[in-house]
Scaffold this motif. Structure first.
Motif, PDB file in Angstrom:
ATOM      1  N   LEU A  55       0.842  -1.207   0.000  1.00  0.00           N
ATOM      2  CA  LEU A  55       0.000   0.000   0.000  1.00  0.00           C
ATOM      3  C   LEU A  55       0.875   1.253   0.000  1.00  0.00           C
ATOM      4  O   LEU A  55       1.899   1.299   0.682  1.00  0.00           O
ATOM      5  N   PRO A  56       0.470   2.297  -0.738  1.00  0.00           N
ATOM      6  CA  PRO A  56       1.278   3.534  -0.773  1.00  0.00           C
ATOM      7  C   PRO A  56       1.084   4.418   0.465  1.00  0.00           C
ATOM      8  O   PRO A  56       1.529   5.546   0.496  1.00  0.00           O
ATOM      9  N   PHE A  57       0.390   3.903   1.472  1.00  0.00           N
ATOM     10  CA  PHE A  57       0.145   4.680   2.697  1.00  0.00           C
ATOM     11  C   PHE A  57       0.174   3.727   3.884  1.00  0.00           C
ATOM     12  O   PHE A  57       0.023   2.509   3.720  1.00  0.00           O
ATOM     13  N   ALA A  58       0.384   4.300   5.065  1.00  0.00           N
ATOM     14  CA  ALA A  58       0.341   3.490   6.287  1.00  0.00           C
ATOM     15  C   ALA A  58      -1.048   3.600   6.897  1.00  0.00           C
ATOM     16  O   ALA A  58      -1.727   4.627   6.749  1.00  0.00           O
ATOM     17  N   LEU A  59      -1.501   2.556   7.573  1.00  0.00           N
ATOM     18  CA  LEU A  59      -2.801   2.609   8.247  1.00  0.00           C
ATOM     19  C   LEU A  59      -2.758   3.641   9.361  1.00  0.00           C
ATOM     20  O   LEU A  59      -1.735   3.813  10.035  1.00  0.00           O
ATOM     21  N   THR A  60      -3.879   4.335   9.575  1.00  0.00           N
ATOM     22  CA  THR A  60      -3.975   5.221  10.735  1.00  0.00           C
ATOM     23  C   THR A  60      -4.101   4.348  11.981  1.00  0.00           C
ATOM     24  O   THR A  60      -4.383   3.146  11.884  1.00  0.00           O
ATOM     25  N   GLY A  61      -3.924   4.951  13.148  1.00  0.00           N
ATOM     26  CA  GLY A  61      -4.078   4.205  14.403  1.00  0.00           C
ATOM     27  C   GLY A  61      -5.458   3.594  14.517  1.00  0.00           C
ATOM     28  O   GLY A  61      -5.619   2.454  14.949  1.00  0.00           O
ATOM     29  N   ALA A  62      -6.490   4.357  14.083  1.00  0.00           N
ATOM     30  CA  ALA A  62      -7.873   3.868  14.170  1.00  0.00           C
ATOM     31  C   ALA A  62      -8.082   2.680  13.233  1.00  0.00           C
ATOM     32  O   ALA A  62      -8.751   1.696  13.589  1.00  0.00           O
ATOM     33  N   GLN A  63      -7.506   2.747  12.023  1.00  0.00           N
ATOM     34  CA  GLN A  63      -7.642   1.634  11.082  1.00  0.00           C
ATOM     35  C   GLN A  63      -6.958   0.380  11.623  1.00  0.00           C
ATOM     36  O   GLN A  63      -7.506  -0.722  11.546  1.00  0.00           O
ATOM     37  N   ALA A  64      -5.746   0.564  12.181  1.00  0.00           N
ATOM     38  CA  ALA A  64      -5.002  -0.588  12.727  1.00  0.00           C
ATOM     39  C   ALA A  64      -5.791  -1.235  13.865  1.00  0.00           C
ATOM     40  O   ALA A  64      -5.865  -2.463  13.977  1.00  0.00           O
ATOM     41  N   ARG A  65      -6.425  -0.398  14.710  1.00  0.00           N
ATOM     42  CA  ARG A  65      -7.222  -0.924  15.825  1.00  0.00           C
ATOM     43  C   ARG A  65      -8.432  -1.703  15.291  1.00  0.00           C
ATOM     44  O   ARG A  65      -8.759  -2.782  15.774  1.00  0.00           O
ATOM     45  N   ALA A  66      -9.089  -1.153  14.253  1.00  0.00           N
ATOM     46  CA  ALA A  66     -10.254  -1.813  13.659  1.00  0.00           C
ATOM     47  C   ALA A  66      -9.863  -3.151  13.038  1.00  0.00           C
ATOM     48  O   ALA A  66     -10.566  -4.156  13.202  1.00  0.00           O
ATOM     49  N   VAL A  67      -8.736  -3.165  12.322  1.00  0.00           N
ATOM     50  CA  VAL A  67      -8.265  -4.405  11.690  1.00  0.00           C
ATOM     51  C   VAL A  67      -8.022  -5.472  12.761  1.00  0.00           C
ATOM     52  O   VAL A  67      -8.395  -6.641  12.593  1.00  0.00           O
ATOM     53  N   GLY A  68      -7.439  -5.063  13.886  1.00  0.00           N
ATOM     54  CA  GLY A  68      -7.159  -6.001  14.978  1.00  0.00           C
ATOM     55  C   GLY A  68      -8.431  -6.562  15.588  1.00  0.00           C
ATOM     56  O   GLY A  68      -8.541  -7.775  15.846  1.00  0.00           O
ATOM     57  N   GLU A  69      -9.430  -5.688  15.822  1.00  0.00           N
ATOM     58  CA  GLU A  69     -10.702  -6.146  16.417  1.00  0.00           C
ATOM     59  C   GLU A  69     -11.418  -7.125  15.492  1.00  0.00           C
ATOM     60  O   GLU A  69     -11.935  -8.157  15.929  1.00  0.00           O
ATOM     61  N   ILE A  70     -11.440  -6.793  14.191  1.00  0.00           N
ATOM     62  CA  ILE A  70     -12.135  -7.654  13.220  1.00  0.00           C
ATOM     63  C   ILE A  70     -11.392  -8.978  13.066  1.00  0.00           C
ATOM     64  O   ILE A  70     -12.014 -10.053  12.995  1.00  0.00           O
ATOM     65  N   ALA A  71     -10.052  -8.929  13.043  1.00  0.00           N
ATOM     66  CA  ALA A  71      -9.258 -10.162  12.912  1.00  0.00           C
ATOM     67  C   ALA A  71      -9.546 -11.101  14.075  1.00  0.00           C
ATOM     68  O   ALA A  71      -9.680 -12.323  13.890  1.00  0.00           O
ATOM     69  N   GLY A  72      -9.681 -10.543  15.286  1.00  0.00           N
ATOM     70  CA  GLY A  72      -9.999 -11.358  16.460  1.00  0.00           C
ATOM     71  C   GLY A  72     -11.367 -11.994  16.341  1.00  0.00           C
ATOM     72  O   GLY A  72     -11.560 -13.174  16.672  1.00  0.00           O
ATOM     73  N   ASP A  73     -12.353 -11.223  15.855  1.00  0.00           N
ATOM     74  CA  ASP A  73     -13.715 -11.758  15.672  1.00  0.00           C
ATOM     75  C   ASP A  73     -13.737 -12.888  14.642  1.00  0.00           C
ATOM     76  O   ASP A  73     -14.422 -13.894  14.815  1.00  0.00           O
ATOM     77  N   LEU A  74     -13.007 -12.697  13.536  1.00  0.00           N
ATOM     78  CA  LEU A  74     -13.018 -13.688  12.458  1.00  0.00           C
ATOM     79  C   LEU A  74     -12.413 -15.015  12.911  1.00  0.00           C
ATOM     80  O   LEU A  74     -12.770 -16.076  12.389  1.00  0.00           O
ATOM     81  N   ALA A  75     -11.498 -14.945  13.868  1.00  0.00           N
ATOM     82  CA  ALA A  75     -10.835 -16.167  14.336  1.00  0.00           C
ATOM     83  C   ALA A  75     -11.716 -16.968  15.303  1.00  0.00           C
ATOM     84  O   ALA A  75     -11.393 -18.108  15.636  1.00  0.00           O
ATOM     85  N   ALA A  76     -12.836 -16.378  15.749  1.00  0.00           N
ATOM     86  CA  ALA A  76     -13.718 -17.058  16.707  1.00  0.00           C
ATOM     87  C   ALA A  76     -14.616 -18.057  15.976  1.00  0.00           C
ATOM     88  O   ALA A  76     -14.946 -17.864  14.801  1.00  0.00           O
TER      89      ALA A  76
END
Length: 692
Positions: A266-287
């Motif tokens: 990606l030509p940009f870095a994730l914002t802190g909020a995006q990184a937090r959202a990705v982490g929360e969703i990744a945890g949900d998907l693994a359940a």
């Protein structure tokens, strides 16, 4: 918790009625959603009338409600200036005229000369002195006692008299046990009365009751009812949430094989909020149970990349993921963006829409059905019968409030292998915290509260349509400087044909007023390929100005467009104005949104334009929108599955929401039977499609 008797059985109920209520009356009551005696108990008054005292005719104040008692001195039907029933009533202090413009023979009999009557209504000055027009009339005997409490006025419907409704409510109050379902410690902590006491205070307030606090719904009895209503909403939604967690879903663990590869390129870095959202969703998907998460973020907060990473996490596990959007333009924008990101990773994305040619569509369907492609983007076409997803692991719904409950259910039912897919709903219409806590209590909520760097601020200008020529000149200047502009046509809800005609006329007018500039037109009636070609030309810079209806409201991303003109802005809702404004300011140049409005402005129109002018933060706008409109429209198509609040106000009663939420969790865990009785009291088994 107290022990309670079981809820009263609904025995003896006949089709179209219940004991003492025939089919015709039941049909009228059903219009008020009153279908059983328990519903009448919770049919609470709108206001009260004070019939506990009599006012001498001479002391009645002009413009104020009064109850007078006297003897009928005369009663006749007059024909001039129009046909009406006119009676004169005398008491010891004076005489008052009562007039009925619409009347029945029975009313004339009630007003026989010499009969004693009580009249209730507003007094006003008339041609023959003080008068009442259409007062309520009640024959009485001399010395008959007055009511001992304020008289309730209930919400009603045509053909259902207040007197009949009062009798029905009174009978229900006498037969339905006012069981207490809430713990004493909570009632004491919140200063709330017992349920029976609250009912008595609201249906039969004593003469010395604080009428103002009753009518303002701030009385402790009202607070009790509002708390219980909020509690029932929390119970029903949390119960649906818990039920979902008992279902099985594929556990999609993040391996990083594809997700890390996308992040690296990606030509940009994730914002802190995006990184937090990705982490929360990744945890949900693994359940092993289905995710049910709402991802909300302001316009331009970067929800698409979060969705892309979630879809790749499904693909890493060999499972399919689909993204459904409400409009062809938005779905195609998503598809193009995802394809540009994922093609270099060797990940194919299918594109499904109702307007694709049959041959192309059949080829995509075959690839999906055979499992040869794992990711798909599309419109409602994704939920049509022939579409098969043999390994559906994740379903994403963008602009989720545009879809009905049944449509989201249809997408979920595409899951196979006895498993439910994970669900991610996305919304660029920020939801105020109180609304998220109440109407969305069955979802986990993730908020993107941070905009990516480099976005230019948008300046909002309010301009009367009398200065339209100046606005056209501003468009000419912006395009001469190498920029592009949107011109949004007015919203005409009552006629799609008229809206289309206006768009075509605006296109022709601007084309003539802007010689040398290329003007394009896009609207809902255009064929999909024509729409797509026009949007592509605008994105490529081949068009200077894009005249559009609200089809460009979401998803359109042209960084070089720095000017947005919204015609008749007073006709649009706040969420729409904010979404449309968000189509500019996507590049580095200073962007301007011009709101053209017509005079005179309604009070609501003025309030909306003031909010959009003063605020750029979507959450602040959403809070104001909730205050102006209330939650009904805000919740959108979702409301068909969620109990709407009749009495509680999310702004005024926000302090009751947290304790209601906490008690709901406690009751579901420790007192499920009490929770069932409460829900039966308020919902009567009508919980709606909460499983969606």
């Amino acid at each position: 918790m107290k022990r309670e008797s079981p809820p009263p059985a609904d025995k003896g109920r006949t089709p179209g009625g219940w004991p003492g209520v025939g089919p015709q009356l039941a049909a009228q009551l059903a219009k008020l959603d009153l279908r059983r005696p328990q519903d009448l108990v919770l049919h609470l008054p709108l206001r009260y009338e004070d019939e506990t005292r009599l006012t001498p005719i001479a002391a009645a104040r002009n413009g104020a409600d009064a109850q007078i008692e006297g003897v009928v001195e005369s009663c006749e039907i007059t024909l001039r200036p129009r046909r009406q029933l006119v009676a004169r009533i005398r008491d010891a202090s004076g005489t008052l005229v009562a007039r009925w413009l619409n009347f029945y023979p029975s009313q004339q009999k009630q007003l026989a000369i010499g009969r004693r009557v009580r009249l209730f209504g507003p007094v006003r000055g008339g041609f023959f002195g003080d008068e009442m027009v259409h007062p309520r009339v009640h024959p009485v005997a001399e010395g008959e006692p007055l009511p001992d409490g304020l008289t309730p006025v209930y919400p009603t419907t045509a053909g259902l008299a207040q007197s009949a409704l009062r009798k029905l409510v009174g009978r229900a109050l006498a037969t339905v046990p006012p069981d207490e379902h809430l713990p004493d410690d909570l009632l004491a902590a919140l200063g709330l009365p017992a349920f029976a006491d609250a009912l008595s205070a609201l249906h039969h307030p004593p003469p010395d009751a604080d009428a103002a606090s009753l009518e303002d719904r701030e009385h402790p009895a009202w607070r009790r009812m509002k708390f219980e209503e909020l509690l029932v909403q929390q119970l029903s939604l949390r119960r649906a949430y818990n039920a979902r967690r008992t279902r099985r879903a594929p556990a999609l663990h993040r391996t990083g094989r594809l997700t890390d590869a996308l992040l690296a390129q990606l030509p940009f870095a994730l914002t802190g909020a995006q990184a937090r959202a990705v982490g929360e969703i990744a945890g949900d998907l693994a359940a092993p149970h289905p995710m049910q998460r709402l991802l909300q973020g302001d316009v331009g907060s970067g929800k698409t990349v979060v969705a892309a990473l979630a879809m790749l996490q499904a693909a890493e596990n060999g499972m399919q993921a689909v993204l459904m959007a409400p409009t062809e333009i938005l779905a195609e924008q998503h598809w193009k963006k995802l394809a540009a990101w994922l093609d270099p990773l060797g990940v194919d994305v299918a594109w499904l829409s109702g307007s694709r040619k049959k041959r192309e569509r059949d080829a995509e369907l075959a690839r999906l059905a055979g499992g040869g492609v794992l990711l798909a983007v599309g419109t409602h076409a994704l939920i049509e019968d022939p579409v098969a997803f043999p390994r559906l692991g994740l379903a994403i719904v963008d602009e989720q409030h545009r879809f009905g409950v049944r449509q989201r259910l249809a997408l979920r039912e595409k899951g196979t292998l006895g498993l439910h897919p994970h669900m991610l709903m996305m919304s660029a219409t920020p939801i105020p915290r109180t609304l998220a806590m109440s109407y969305y209590a069955d979802l986990d909520v993730t908020v993107l509260d941070e905009l990516p760097p480099g976005r230019s601020p948008i300046v909002t200008k309010l301009v009367t349509d009398a200065r339209r020529d100046e606005v056209v000149a501003r468009v000419r200047e912006a395009c001469a400087a190498g920029r592009q502009a949107y011109w949004v046509c007015p919203l005409i809800e009552e006629s799609e044909a008229l809206q289309l005609q206006t768009a075509i006329e605006t296109f022709e007018t601007l084309s003539a007023a802007l010689p040398g500039l290329k003007v394009g037109l896009v609207h809902g009636r255009l064929k999909a390929d024509e729409k797509s070609a026009t949007m592509a030309a605008f994105a490529a810079g081949a068009l200077h100005v894009l005249v559009a209806t609200t089809v460009i409201e979401v998803g359109v991303d042209v960084p070089n467009a720095s000017l947005m003109v919204i015609e008749h802005a007073e006709r649009f809702g706040l969420a729409q104005l904010h979404q449309l404004r968000g189509r500019v300011g996507r590049g580095t140049a200073e962007s301007v949104c011009v709101l053209l409005y017509a005079k005179p402005l309604s009070e609501n129109g003025r309030a909306r334009l003031k909010v959009i002018f003063e605020h750029t933060d979507g959450f602040a706008i959403a809070r104001e929108d909730l205050r102006i409109r209330g939650p009904g429209e805000f919740v959108g198509a979702r409301q068909s599955g969620v109990p709407l609040l009749r009495y509680a106000d999310l702004e005024r009663d926000a302090d009751l929401l947290e304790p209601a939420r906490a008690l709901a969790e406690r009751m579901l865990k420790d007192a499920p039977a009490a929770a069932d009785r409460l829900m039966d009291r308020w919902l009567g088994g009508r919980e709606g499609l909460l499983r969606a």
